[in-house]
Every structure is written in structure tokens, then in C-alpha cells.
Design a protein around this motif. Structure first.
Motif, PDB file in Angstrom:
ATOM      1  N   VAL A   1       0.829  -1.207   0.000  1.00  0.00           N
ATOM      2  CA  VAL A   1       0.000   0.000   0.000  1.00  0.00           C
ATOM      3  C   VAL A   1       0.863   1.257   0.000  1.00  0.00           C
ATOM      4  O   VAL A   1       0.608   2.199  -0.724  1.00  0.00           O
ATOM      5  CB  VAL A   1      -0.960   0.001   1.215  1.00  0.00           C
ATOM      6  N   LYS A   2       1.913   1.237   0.852  1.00  0.00           N
ATOM      7  CA  LYS A   2       2.717   2.450   0.993  1.00  0.00           C
ATOM      8  C   LYS A   2       4.195   2.115   1.137  1.00  0.00           C
ATOM      9  O   LYS A   2       4.562   1.224   1.887  1.00  0.00           O
ATOM     10  CB  LYS A   2       2.243   3.255   2.220  1.00  0.00           C
ATOM     11  N   VAL A   3       5.025   2.839   0.393  1.00  0.00           N
ATOM     12  CA  VAL A   3       6.472   2.676   0.490  1.00  0.00           C
ATOM     13  C   VAL A   3       7.076   4.028   0.831  1.00  0.00           C
ATOM     14  O   VAL A   3       6.749   5.032   0.212  1.00  0.00           O
ATOM     15  CB  VAL A   3       7.078   2.140  -0.828  1.00  0.00           C
ATOM     16  N   ASP A   4       7.934   4.023   1.840  1.00  0.00           N
ATOM     17  CA  ASP A   4       8.611   5.254   2.249  1.00  0.00           C
ATOM     18  C   ASP A   4       9.994   5.301   1.606  1.00  0.00           C
ATOM     19  O   ASP A   4      10.910   4.613   2.032  1.00  0.00           O
ATOM     20  CB  ASP A   4       8.715   5.289   3.784  1.00  0.00           C
ATOM     21  N   TYR A   5      10.110   6.120   0.549  1.00  0.00           N
ATOM     22  CA  TYR A   5      11.366   6.172  -0.182  1.00  0.00           C
ATOM     23  C   TYR A   5      12.429   6.993   0.543  1.00  0.00           C
ATOM     24  O   TYR A   5      13.611   6.886   0.259  1.00  0.00           O
ATOM     25  CB  TYR A   5      11.145   6.680  -1.612  1.00  0.00           C
ATOM     26  N   SER A   6      11.992   7.793   1.503  1.00  0.00           N
ATOM     27  CA  SER A   6      12.973   8.571   2.269  1.00  0.00           C
ATOM     28  C   SER A   6      13.823   7.656   3.142  1.00  0.00           C
ATOM     29  O   SER A   6      14.911   8.004   3.567  1.00  0.00           O
ATOM     30  CB  SER A   6      12.253   9.611   3.140  1.00  0.00           C
ATOM     31  N   LYS A   7      13.314   6.466   3.412  1.00  0.00           N
ATOM     32  CA  LYS A   7      14.058   5.490   4.220  1.00  0.00           C
ATOM     33  C   LYS A   7      14.696   4.416   3.344  1.00  0.00           C
ATOM     34  O   LYS A   7      14.998   3.321   3.813  1.00  0.00           O
ATOM     35  CB  LYS A   7      13.123   4.820   5.235  1.00  0.00           C
ATOM     36  N   GLY A   8      14.842   4.698   2.038  1.00  0.00           N
ATOM     37  CA  GLY A   8      15.438   3.705   1.142  1.00  0.00           C
ATOM     38  C   GLY A   8      14.474   2.594   0.808  1.00  0.00           C
ATOM     39  O   GLY A   8      14.769   1.427   1.024  1.00  0.00           O
ATOM     40  N   ALA A   9      13.304   2.959   0.299  1.00  0.00           N
ATOM     41  CA  ALA A   9      12.270   2.001  -0.114  1.00  0.00           C
ATOM     42  C   ALA A   9      11.867   1.056   1.003  1.00  0.00           C
ATOM     43  O   ALA A   9      11.959  -0.158   0.876  1.00  0.00           O
ATOM     44  CB  ALA A   9      12.709   1.228  -1.357  1.00  0.00           C
ATOM     45  N   ARG A  10      11.457   1.643   2.118  1.00  0.00           N
ATOM     46  CA  ARG A  10      10.938   0.843   3.237  1.00  0.00           C
ATOM     47  C   ARG A  10       9.423   0.739   3.097  1.00  0.00           C
ATOM     48  O   ARG A  10       8.750   1.757   2.882  1.00  0.00           O
ATOM     49  CB  ARG A  10      11.299   1.549   4.557  1.00  0.00           C
ATOM     50  N   ILE A  11       8.908  -0.479   3.184  1.00  0.00           N
ATOM     51  CA  ILE A  11       7.454  -0.687   3.077  1.00  0.00           C
ATOM     52  C   ILE A  11       6.830  -0.383   4.435  1.00  0.00           C
ATOM     53  O   ILE A  11       7.176  -1.007   5.441  1.00  0.00           O
ATOM     54  CB  ILE A  11       7.139  -2.131   2.638  1.00  0.00           C
ATOM     55  N   THR A  12       5.922   0.582   4.479  1.00  0.00           N
ATOM     56  CA  THR A  12       5.325   0.981   5.756  1.00  0.00           C
ATOM     57  C   THR A  12       3.871   0.548   5.890  1.00  0.00           C
ATOM     58  O   THR A  12       3.306   0.628   6.976  1.00  0.00           O
ATOM     59  CB  THR A  12       5.408   2.515   5.945  1.00  0.00           C
ATOM     60  N   ASP A  13       3.255   0.127   4.791  1.00  0.00           N
ATOM     61  CA  ASP A  13       1.893  -0.393   4.880  1.00  0.00           C
ATOM     62  C   ASP A  13       1.676  -1.426   3.775  1.00  0.00           C
ATOM     63  O   ASP A  13       1.873  -1.131   2.592  1.00  0.00           O
ATOM     64  CB  ASP A  13       0.862   0.745   4.761  1.00  0.00           C
TER      65      ASP A  13
ATOM     66  N   ILE B   1       9.769  -9.281   5.907  1.00  0.00           N
ATOM     67  CA  ILE B   1       8.815  -8.635   6.799  1.00  0.00           C
ATOM     68  C   ILE B   1       9.441  -8.444   8.169  1.00  0.00           C
ATOM     69  O   ILE B   1       9.907  -9.393   8.790  1.00  0.00           O
ATOM     70  CB  ILE B   1       7.514  -9.462   6.886  1.00  0.00           C
ATOM     71  N   VAL B   2       9.445  -7.205   8.632  1.00  0.00           N
ATOM     72  CA  VAL B   2      10.049  -6.884   9.920  1.00  0.00           C
ATOM     73  C   VAL B   2       8.988  -6.825  11.017  1.00  0.00           C
ATOM     74  O   VAL B   2       9.175  -7.340  12.104  1.00  0.00           O
ATOM     75  CB  VAL B   2      10.824  -5.546   9.849  1.00  0.00           C
ATOM     76  N   LYS B   3       7.875  -6.183  10.712  1.00  0.00           N
ATOM     77  CA  LYS B   3       6.874  -5.990  11.751  1.00  0.00           C
ATOM     78  C   LYS B   3       5.455  -6.145  11.191  1.00  0.00           C
ATOM     79  O   LYS B   3       5.141  -5.623  10.124  1.00  0.00           O
ATOM     80  CB  LYS B   3       7.018  -4.589  12.380  1.00  0.00           C
ATOM     81  N   VAL B   4       4.631  -6.879  11.911  1.00  0.00           N
ATOM     82  CA  VAL B   4       3.220  -7.048  11.537  1.00  0.00           C
ATOM     83  C   VAL B   4       2.358  -6.597  12.708  1.00  0.00           C
ATOM     84  O   VAL B   4       2.604  -6.983  13.852  1.00  0.00           O
ATOM     85  CB  VAL B   4       2.906  -8.524  11.185  1.00  0.00           C
ATOM     86  N   ASP B   5       1.379  -5.766  12.392  1.00  0.00           N
ATOM     87  CA  ASP B   5       0.456  -5.285  13.422  1.00  0.00           C
ATOM     88  C   ASP B   5      -0.810  -6.140  13.385  1.00  0.00           C
ATOM     89  O   ASP B   5      -1.640  -6.010  12.495  1.00  0.00           O
ATOM     90  CB  ASP B   5       0.125  -3.808  13.163  1.00  0.00           C
ATOM     91  N   TYR B   6      -0.914  -7.042  14.356  1.00  0.00           N
ATOM     92  CA  TYR B   6      -2.053  -7.971  14.358  1.00  0.00           C
ATOM     93  C   TYR B   6      -3.333  -7.303  14.873  1.00  0.00           C
ATOM     94  O   TYR B   6      -4.420  -7.810  14.652  1.00  0.00           O
ATOM     95  CB  TYR B   6      -1.727  -9.229  15.165  1.00  0.00           C
ATOM     96  N   SER B   7      -3.177  -6.173  15.549  1.00  0.00           N
ATOM     97  CA  SER B   7      -4.371  -5.469  16.028  1.00  0.00           C
ATOM     98  C   SER B   7      -5.162  -4.910  14.847  1.00  0.00           C
ATOM     99  O   SER B   7      -6.342  -4.627  14.955  1.00  0.00           O
ATOM    100  CB  SER B   7      -3.972  -4.343  16.983  1.00  0.00           C
TER     101      SER B   7
ATOM    102  N   ALA C   1       8.679  -3.448   6.435  1.00  0.00           N
ATOM    103  CA  ALA C   1       9.216  -4.518   5.590  1.00  0.00           C
ATOM    104  C   ALA C   1      10.105  -3.891   4.528  1.00  0.00           C
ATOM    105  O   ALA C   1      10.058  -2.675   4.320  1.00  0.00           O
ATOM    106  CB  ALA C   1       8.082  -5.292   4.921  1.00  0.00           C
ATOM    107  N   TYR C   2      10.952  -4.703   3.919  1.00  0.00           N
ATOM    108  CA  TYR C   2      11.773  -4.165   2.827  1.00  0.00           C
ATOM    109  C   TYR C   2      11.954  -5.204   1.718  1.00  0.00           C
ATOM    110  O   TYR C   2      11.784  -6.397   1.937  1.00  0.00           O
ATOM    111  CB  TYR C   2      13.128  -3.662   3.340  1.00  0.00           C
ATOM    112  N   PHE C   3      12.253  -4.695   0.526  1.00  0.00           N
ATOM    113  CA  PHE C   3      12.452  -5.555  -0.636  1.00  0.00           C
ATOM    114  C   PHE C   3      13.788  -6.281  -0.541  1.00  0.00           C
ATOM    115  O   PHE C   3      14.782  -5.705  -0.113  1.00  0.00           O
ATOM    116  CB  PHE C   3      12.438  -4.719  -1.930  1.00  0.00           C
ATOM    117  N   GLU C   4      13.787  -7.554  -0.970  1.00  0.00           N
ATOM    118  CA  GLU C   4      15.040  -8.298  -1.043  1.00  0.00           C
ATOM    119  C   GLU C   4      15.404  -8.523  -2.501  1.00  0.00           C
ATOM    120  O   GLU C   4      14.532  -8.517  -3.367  1.00  0.00           O
ATOM    121  CB  GLU C   4      14.892  -9.654  -0.355  1.00  0.00           C
TER     122      GLU C   4
END
Lengths: 196, 196
Positions: free
Chosen positions: A63-75, B62-68, B76-79
């Protein structure tokens, strides 16, 4: 009841069960981690150049990627697999399978199989690929390979809710368990699809 | 220079280039979106029951999942892909390929190919699978299928930095472009691997 191979299924026609001595190591006490066991077995088969099978990653909708953190997926969220969990190559042939556990002793419930997966298995068969299920009966500590045609048949016919345990005994191949690889499932593939 | 097929490569031995009339629709003016074109072609081949090829999802760690929030991925980040982008089945055979574009007119640079991918391609070949690259020369509006053996060869020998354009002309198969499917790449697979 009509089977994909055209035979009629009758109770009592069951093949002799394999004896416990056929199973190298009992894993009854440590529960069944089928996914982990298959991954470990795939590593083994890959290292030994016996087969090349990979787990498909769970599809993720980003859904969302934060490119300011080097393409970190945030959602993002997990999507349902529309194909199967595993595919690869053995002796040049395309291999495709799904692996599932059940605690039931009497049947494998089809509730978790989607129509997309059934559609996918049909297409694999149409393309001449090898498609099957690996089903673990946890309580019995037995793991079977069952050709996809049976899964498709029971999904589309009868009550559509489960495959009786007897079908696995009669039409499946019991997968030998061991230490390394944990599951000799390629032996079962060889027996079922290559030893004609 | 020694080739995987044992032939020696000499400049000037180039096959006659296919004429522009072999290409149904010119896409010179709309840029080349190779991934999109292959996905569209795969949809076509799947619908027509010609082949069953899927894009592997980009692996995500995947680094963190919010189960709530019902298993929402919040970090998460791309590999890097350690295998290839596409695999599947055609006529029962396992198919595995990578697709890349280049703006160069003279060579395909190997900088973006990882040693893991080379390793993977070798294993596919050892298992009797079909492994190749689809390389788009954007500026020339030409797309070639090239057997993986050439990619492996140039990765491991010589300057290791690129594959000359002449190799694609001489050893590759020019993929016909059209509207639907965008790329007739299964025709190229048929010509290269099945018409012997």
C-alpha cells in the motif's frame, strides 16, 4: 463414487498400511511443521542436485512505500495465494504442489482450498505438468502425496467438503520421514509419476 | 572466443537481420515496458491454454506485523531476487527465465545479474529444465530470447561485463512483437527448444 482414474471406490478395498518401521524417525512428539519440513527437504534436494523446488512467497499487496528510508514498506497486507505453495523442476518436468496439515484422523477438509487453486491445478495438468498435494495427518503422524486429480474430483463432486482418509491410503503415496531430508517426498514423486 | 555450443565466434558471421516487416507493430514510440508486456503475454498464454507462466513476486522481508489491525504489515523491505523473475510450464517442461532491458545498442551489460541467479540457472539446466533470458534492446526495439548457457558463459569468462549484441543476433531468437500477445515469446521457445 467415481474416481479420476475411472475406478470405483469401495470401503474395505484399502491397501495394507505401511508399518511403523518404514518411518525412520518418529516425529509424533514434536508436532508437525510441514512447511518447515518441506523447505528443509527442498534445501537438501537442491544441494544434492536431485530436484529444484522453491516455495512461492506469500503474495503481499503493498500500500505504501517510504522512499525517504530507502524504499521501506510501511503499509502492506497479505493476499490469499491464488496458485500453490511450491513449484519447480525434477528430471526436466514441471512440479507444482500445495502442502496442508490436518488434525483429523478421518478426512482432509477442503475448506482452505480456493477455487483459484483448483483452477491453477487443472491448468498445470493441461500443460502436462505434475500437480499434487502433500497432506499431513498430524494425529496419525502420516504424510501423503495425493495426485491433484483426486483433490479436484472431491472439490467438484459429492459433498465437496473433505477427502476421506481411506482415499489417501488407497490412492496416495505414504511419504517416508527421516532426518535429512525430513521428507523423502521426491521418492514418492518418483514412485507415482516416473516408475511406469 | 569459445561458445557453450562449442562453436567459435567470429565477427562478420552474423545471420541476416530480420526485416521490420517481421515485427507486427512498432513500439518504438511508446518505450519498452518489458515486464508489463511479458505479464500481458503470460495472461494471453494462460487464457489460451498454451503455457502457464507466472512472475515470481519480489521477495519481501517482513520486519513488523500489526495484528491489532488484522495482520497489517507495518515494516518490511524488498530483497534481491535470488532466482529469476518467471517460471512455469510449457508442454510439461519446466520453464525458467529472467527478463531485462538495456538502452545500449551494442551489448547487454551483466552488472544487474547476481551470482545467485547464475547459480540458479545452472541448477535449472542440471535438472533438465529450460532456462533463458529475454533481453530487450530498447533503442533498437528488438527483443531476443537467449539460452542461459550464453549468459552463464559470458558471466564467467572474458571481461564478464557484457554480452555483445552480435551474440543475440547469431545465437538468440528474435521475439516477434504484436498486439495480443504483445510478445510471441513462446514461439521463440518452441523454435529454440522444441523444433528439433
Amino acid at each position: 463414487m467415481r474416481y479420476p482414474n475411472g475406478k470405483t471406490y469401495k470401503k474395505g478395498e484399502i491397501k495394507k498400511r505401511k508399518t511403523p518401521s518404514d518411518i525412520s524417525i518418529s516425529s509424533a512428539n514434536r508436532g508437525m511443521d510441514l512447511e518447515n519440513d518441506i523447505n528443509e527437504s527442498n534445501d537438501y534436494y537442491r544441494e544434492k542436485n536431485i530436484a529444484l523446488i522453491y516455495k512461492r512467497p506469500t503474495p503481499i499487496n503493498i500500500v505504501k512505500v517510504d522512499y525517504s528510508k530507502g524504499a521501506r514498506i510501511t503499509d502492506a497486507y497479505f493476499e490469499k495465494q491464488s496458485t500453490t505453495d511450491y513449484n519447480g523442476v525434477y528430471k526436466g518436468k514441471y512440479i507444482d504442489f500445495e502442502a496442508k496439515n490436518t488434525k483429523s484422523k478421518t478426512s482432509f477438509p477442503l475448506a482452505n482450498i480456493t477455487s483459484h487453486q483448483i483452477d491453477h491445478l487443472k491448468r498445470v495438468n493441461e500443460q502436462g505438468g505434475i500437480a499434487f498435494f502433500i497432506i499431513g495427518f498430524e494425529t496419525l503422524n502420516e504424510i501423503y502425496l495425493l495426485d491433484s486429480s483426486f483433490v479436484i474430483y472431491f472439490y467438484e463432486n459429492g459433498d465437496r467438503k473433505s477427502i476421506p482418509y481411506e482415499v489417501f491410503q488407497k490412492e496416495g503415496v505414504l511419504i517416508k520421514q527421516g532426518y535429512h531430508p525430513r521428507l523423502y517426498y521426491i521418492d514418492a514423486v518418483e514412485e507415482k509419476y516416473f516408475s511406469k
